[in-house]
Design an enzyme around this catalytic site. Sequence first.
Site, PDB file in Angstrom:
ATOM      1  CB  SER A  11      -0.936   0.006   1.215  1.00 61.26           C
ATOM      2  OG  SER A  11      -0.200  -0.062   2.416  1.00 61.26           O
ATOM      3  CG  HIS A  12       2.256   3.137   2.388  1.00 57.06           C
ATOM      4  ND1 HIS A  12       1.337   2.278   2.925  1.00 57.06           N
ATOM      5  CD2 HIS A  12       1.787   4.388   2.610  1.00 57.06           C
ATOM      6  CE1 HIS A  12       0.354   2.979   3.478  1.00 57.06           C
ATOM      7  NE2 HIS A  12       0.609   4.264   3.306  1.00 57.06           N
ATOM      8  CD  GLU A  26      -2.434  -2.779   3.472  1.00 60.41           C
ATOM      9  OE1 GLU A  26      -3.010  -3.772   2.994  1.00 60.41           O
ATOM     10  OE2 GLU A  26      -1.219  -2.539   3.287  1.00 60.41           O
TER      11      GLU A  26
HETATM   12  P1  NDP Z   1      -0.245  -3.386   9.746  1.00 57.63           P
HETATM   13  O1  NDP Z   1      -1.509  -3.446  10.524  1.00 57.63           O
HETATM   14  O2  NDP Z   1      -0.111  -4.287   8.596  1.00 57.63           O
HETATM   15  O3  NDP Z   1       0.996  -3.653  10.701  1.00 57.63           O
HETATM   16  C1  NDP Z   1       1.235  -2.819  11.800  1.00 57.63           C
HETATM   17  C2  NDP Z   1       2.432  -3.308  12.578  1.00 57.63           C
HETATM   18  O4  NDP Z   1       2.058  -4.483  13.290  1.00 57.63           O
HETATM   19  C3  NDP Z   1       3.615  -3.703  11.712  1.00 57.63           C
HETATM   20  O5  NDP Z   1       4.793  -3.291  12.326  1.00 57.63           O
HETATM   21  C4  NDP Z   1       3.504  -5.225  11.644  1.00 57.63           C
HETATM   22  O6  NDP Z   1       4.760  -5.871  11.436  1.00 57.63           O
HETATM   23  C5  NDP Z   1       2.953  -5.543  12.989  1.00 57.63           C
HETATM   24  N1  NDP Z   1       2.188  -6.795  13.013  1.00 57.63           N
HETATM   25  C6  NDP Z   1       1.245  -7.187  12.162  1.00 57.63           C
HETATM   26  N2  NDP Z   1       0.766  -8.397  12.518  1.00 57.63           N
HETATM   27  C7  NDP Z   1       1.438  -8.758  13.630  1.00 57.63           C
HETATM   28  C8  NDP Z   1       1.419  -9.900  14.472  1.00 57.63           C
HETATM   29  N3  NDP Z   1       0.596 -10.914  14.251  1.00 57.63           N
HETATM   30  N4  NDP Z   1       2.260  -9.939  15.532  1.00 57.63           N
HETATM   31  C9  NDP Z   1       3.117  -8.921  15.782  1.00 57.63           C
HETATM   32  N5  NDP Z   1       3.179  -7.814  15.008  1.00 57.63           N
HETATM   33  C10 NDP Z   1       2.352  -7.732  13.943  1.00 57.63           C
HETATM   34  O7  NDP Z   1       0.034  -1.880   9.274  1.00 57.63           O
HETATM   35  P2  NDP Z   1      -1.004  -0.719   8.940  1.00 57.63           P
HETATM   36  O8  NDP Z   1      -1.951  -1.227   7.923  1.00 57.63           O
HETATM   37  O9  NDP Z   1      -1.536  -0.130  10.181  1.00 57.63           O
HETATM   38  O10 NDP Z   1      -0.028   0.360   8.260  1.00 57.63           O
HETATM   39  C11 NDP Z   1       0.601   0.049   7.022  1.00 57.63           C
HETATM   40  C12 NDP Z   1       1.545   1.133   6.633  1.00 57.63           C
HETATM   41  O11 NDP Z   1       0.852   2.281   6.258  1.00 57.63           O
HETATM   42  C13 NDP Z   1       2.535   1.583   7.711  1.00 57.63           C
HETATM   43  O12 NDP Z   1       3.839   1.386   7.190  1.00 57.63           O
HETATM   44  C14 NDP Z   1       2.252   3.057   7.899  1.00 57.63           C
HETATM   45  O13 NDP Z   1       3.380   3.886   8.120  1.00 57.63           O
HETATM   46  C15 NDP Z   1       1.620   3.415   6.574  1.00 57.63           C
HETATM   47  N6  NDP Z   1       0.765   4.584   6.715  1.00 57.63           N
HETATM   48  C16 NDP Z   1       1.234   5.802   6.298  1.00 57.63           C
HETATM   49  C17 NDP Z   1       0.443   6.928   6.460  1.00 57.63           C
HETATM   50  C18 NDP Z   1       0.938   8.278   6.080  1.00 57.63           C
HETATM   51  O14 NDP Z   1       0.232   9.250   6.314  1.00 57.63           O
HETATM   52  N7  NDP Z   1       2.117   8.426   5.508  1.00 57.63           N
HETATM   53  C19 NDP Z   1      -0.898   6.844   7.023  1.00 57.63           C
HETATM   54  C20 NDP Z   1      -1.251   5.511   7.465  1.00 57.63           C
HETATM   55  C21 NDP Z   1      -0.453   4.431   7.294  1.00 57.63           C
HETATM   56  P3  NDP Z   1       5.063  -6.616  10.010  1.00 57.63           P
HETATM   57  O15 NDP Z   1       5.184  -5.511   9.004  1.00 57.63           O
HETATM   58  O16 NDP Z   1       6.306  -7.369  10.238  1.00 57.63           O
HETATM   59  O17 NDP Z   1       3.874  -7.502   9.757  1.00 57.63           O
HETATM   60  O1  PYC Z   2      -2.643   4.377   3.919  1.00 51.52           O
HETATM   61  O2  PYC Z   2      -3.822   5.644   5.251  1.00 51.52           O
HETATM   62  C1  PYC Z   2      -2.924   5.484   4.436  1.00 51.52           C
HETATM   63  C2  PYC Z   2      -2.105   6.641   4.035  1.00 51.52           C
HETATM   64  C3  PYC Z   2      -2.392   7.946   4.143  1.00 51.52           C
HETATM   65  C4  PYC Z   2      -1.310   8.643   3.624  1.00 51.52           C
HETATM   66  C5  PYC Z   2      -0.402   7.746   3.200  1.00 51.52           C
HETATM   67  N1  PYC Z   2      -0.899   6.529   3.466  1.00 51.52           N
END
Ligand code: NDP
Ligand code: PYC
Length: 339
Positions: free
Chosen positions: A47-48, A188
């Site tokens: 997703s990124h 996502e």
């Molecule tokens: P996830 O819910 O996929 O994962 C969140 C964290 O939890 C990760 O570090 C992951 O590690 C860990 N994790 C997942 N499953 C387990 C498990 N079973 N046991 C232990 N740890 C676990 O991520 P999100 O969907 O919340 O976010 C995805 C990405 O989106 C992030 O990188 C975030 O920075 C980015 N994002 C960016 C935004 C922006 O404004 N720039 C806004 C929102 C999100 P692992 O990766 O090893 O599975």
């Molecule tokens: O996945 O929510 C998101 C997000 C917002 C900005 C960048 N990623």
Amino acid sequence: MTDTIEMRAEQVHALAHTCLSDNGCNEENAAAVADTVATAERNGAKSHGLFRIPGYVAALRSGKVNGAAEPRVEELRAAALRADGDGGFAPLALRRGIPELARRAEKCGAAALAVVRAHHFAALWHETEALAEHGLAALACTAYMPAVAPAGARAALFGTNPISFAWPRPGREPMVFDMATAAMAMGEVQIAARDGKTVPPGTGLNAKGEPTTDPARIADGGVLLPFGGYKGSALALMVELLAAALIGERFSFEAAEADNRDGGPPRGGEFLLALSPEALAGSGWDKHAEEFFARFDALDGARLPGARRHARRAENVPAQVNAALVEKIRGLCRNAPPL
Ligand code: NDP
Ligand code: PYC
């Protein structure tokens, strides 16, 4: 089953770099963003990765983002730095700010970096992991545009507001978590909608404020919910304060009001904190932390955050990229590289 194309990291990088260059990025900015995109694909962070290129291009084409940005790092106080992104994408501001942040944290024990006037569309583990590689514990967060309703409400106020934390483990991969404070990152949700999947109950509400598992209804006029109810909501609120009020940048709602709605990332900020365990705990801190990790690893069923991503990176297998996305990005290039 959606069609995918197998792409090696160099191919992902070349496609991203060409597309960004063809649409107004200079070499340094194109390279910094392409590195972030290729690293995301290599880590399985779909997703990124390339998914964000159409948004980056839209922001370049509308003139919202400065493709020739020259971010500047300045000292505010001994342990307080600002990286002014000059209206460009965040990766170059981070690339310039992080080495100085690491130096200051090593010297002072703790240091903060305020990234301002930048456009963030990426995952945050890039920056916290880079700081952990300097032997530092690191925290980062950024706001976005309203997509998440505070606990109890039905209207969005928070961005998906991710928080990343990294802990250095000399001789090993750092422990890194990076998570949206929303039940799911919007990227996502959008990918689930594109691929015709459902999302778990509790992810979001439709435009009428009703719970739904249809990602299209959340992404299109609905709202996301914070993870963990009022607890995630409190963390999302903290991110708004740290990544906006604390560093003099825009709250998510202000970013949305000022944005031209081109589909690319709005102007905003990022807050980074780096802490030196060597300075604060003294020598032996790593051995002490490893004793804790050994206890953690001994538990059945638990795994460290970041472990899946690090394993994916170590495998170094080609990314399976959505074929329609690749065609779309190639269509945004003047001279798309061969596949
Ligand atoms: P996830 O819910 O996929 O994962 C969140 C964290 O939890 C990760 O570090 C992951 O590690 C860990 N994790 C997942 N499953 C387990 C498990 N079973 N046991 C232990 N740890 C676990 O991520 P999100 O969907 O919340 O976010 C995805 C990405 O989106 C992030 O990188 C975030 O920075 C980015 N994002 C960016 C935004 C922006 O404004 N720039 C806004 C929102 C999100 P692992 O990766 O090893 O599975
Ligand atoms: O996945 O929510 C998101 C997000 C917002 C900005 C960048 N990623």
